[in-house]
Design an enzyme around this catalytic site. Structure first.
Site: not given
Ligand code: C6P
Length: 410
Positions: A121, A198, A201, A224, A364
């Site tokens: 991401h 990270d 997910q 999430k 993203c």
């Molecule tokens: N992905 C998706 O629709 P934040 O925004 O900081 O809570 O998370 C960012 C982020 C980082 N790593 C991974 C693997 C992610 O999937 C995400 C967020 C969302 O896939 C929003 S773009």
């Protein structure tokens, strides 16, 4: 696990969208929150609202106790050794930026190597690009195997003695593939480097043990995993957090402030400058308590049941391109696909007309889109409150939308 009973905790699921029963399949973007999480936040504001760590009055003590109780709940949830290793942040993005700035700036030197993967991401790409730029270090991508996870053999030939940081997603937000974190940790540790995971997910969908994974840093977001937005976590091994520098400065994080310099307080508070997201932390605790009551293994099983049902059926539909492994054991509850010749945004609009929320776009993850040789994809992402009936309706709508765009029928 009684999904029908669980769904009673989510009033948002019981509505119509475009005159159809609402089906929420955008859980990788953010998840819905059960009543228990909302009441924990409401109770805090109704009865206990005060700032933490500052006052010695009763409400401040109550707020502090609840805020720190959340830290302990998070610690136990990811099996960290100590609450000193749990930092509250705004979310995964902030957590990863903190590591790149506060730790990367200290250990990376010109000519060193930083490894990421095509799966990342943007939150796990851009901070490392910026670090490489600041330090004149090299940013290298570890190759993927055919199933879309990191190829361990190929990784061995990329990782060198100059390797300082390997930043990798635990589970892909596009393909749902799960990476071999423990093995990657061994590879980077063997050359004296560190692994940053990270977990945005993975943490919502499977039991996490940061010690077994041997992660040096591990980041995730509350929203999430049925928690509120604006709260997330950075786990770091205590010895590493001791040398990591704070990125934000101000109240709460200091020990002494002299006229021309200051000293920092102890872990974990040396990183948490200013008034923290107290209600967010309390909401996150309620979310983790909720997930624990269901059981992380039961949650993983429910998603597995849905994916196992869908994957073979999707492969039978002509004109659908599926991304990621076809083996449901190798992925989380994310299904990324395209209808050949139809723009994913049109696909998503078609689903919305059917009352179904999915996501379309580059998610993203532009480097991954280039790797897959597509501009964008459609994505349906499931969570424990989704049912097999919803999965079936997803299939019915998919065929209908495909027919409409390819043959003009609906
Ligand atoms: N992905 C998706 O629709 P934040 O925004 O900081 O809570 O998370 C960012 C982020 C980082 N790593 C991974 C693997 C992610 O999937 C995400 C967020 C969302 O896939 C929003 S773009």
């Amino acid at each position: 696990m009684d999904v029908a009973k669980i769904r009673q905790d989510f009033p948002i699921l019981f509505q119509e969208v475009n005159d159809e029963p609402f089906i929420y399949l955008d859980n990788a973007a953010t998840t819905q929150k059960p009543k228990q999480v909302l009441s924990a936040i409401e109770n805090y504001y109704l009865h206990d609202n005060a700032n933490v760590h500052r006052g010695v009055h009763t409400l401040s003590e109550r707020a502090t106790r609840q805020y720190e109780a959340s830290r302990e709940t998070v610690r136990a949830f990811i099996k960290a050794r100590s609450t000193k290793e749990i930092l509250f942040t705004r979310g995964t993005t902030t957590s990863l930026n903190w590591v790149a700035r506060g730790f990367g700036d200290i250990i990376v030197e010109p000519g060193d190597e930083i490894y990421i993967t095509p799966l990342e991401h943007h939150s796990n790409v851009v901070p490392w690009q910026q670090l490489a730029k600041r330090k004149q270090a090299k940013l290298l991508y570890l190759p993927l195997n055919e199933e879309g996870s990191v190829d361990l053999e190929a990784a061995k030939s990329v990782i060198s003695a100059k390797g300082k940081i390997l930043a990798v997603t635990h589970a892909s937000n596009v393909m749902g593939t799960i990476n071999p974190i423990k093995e990657l940790a061994e590879l980077i540790h063997a050359v004296g480097g560190y692994i940053v995971v990270d977990g945005a997910q993975s943490t919502p969908h499977m039991a996490i043990d940061v010690q077994t994974l041997d992660a040096d840093f591990f980041a995730f977001s509350g929203h999430k995993m049925s928690g509120p937005t604006g709260i997330g976590v950075l786990y770091g091994k205590e010895a590493l957090l001791e040398i990591m520098e704070p990125i934000e400065f101000g109240g709460e994080m200091i020990d002494f402030v002299y006229d021309d310099y200051s000293t920092w307080t102890e872990l974990p508070w040396k990183f948490e400058a200013g008034t923290p997201n107290i209600a967010g932390a309390i909401g996150l605790k309620a979310a983790i308590d909720y997930l624990n009551a269901i059981g992380m293994d039961a949650i993983a099983e429910q998603e597995h049941r849905i994916i196992s049902y869908l994957l073979p059926k999707l492969q039978e539909i002509e004109g659908i391109t599926l991304f990621g492994p076809t083996d449901p054991n190798k992925r989380t509850g994310i299904i990324t696909f395209n209808i050949d010749g139809v723009h994913p945004h049109d696909v998503s609009t078609g689903f919305d007309m059917e009352g179904i929320a999915i996501r379309a776009g580059h998610h993203c993850a532009q480097p991954l889109m280039r790797y897959l040789d597509v501009q964008s994809t459609a994505r349906a992402s499931f969570y424990y409150y989704n049912t097999l009936e919803e999965a079936e309706q997803f299939l019915v709508s998919l065929v209908k939308i495909k027919e409409f765009f390819t043959n003009g029928l609906i």
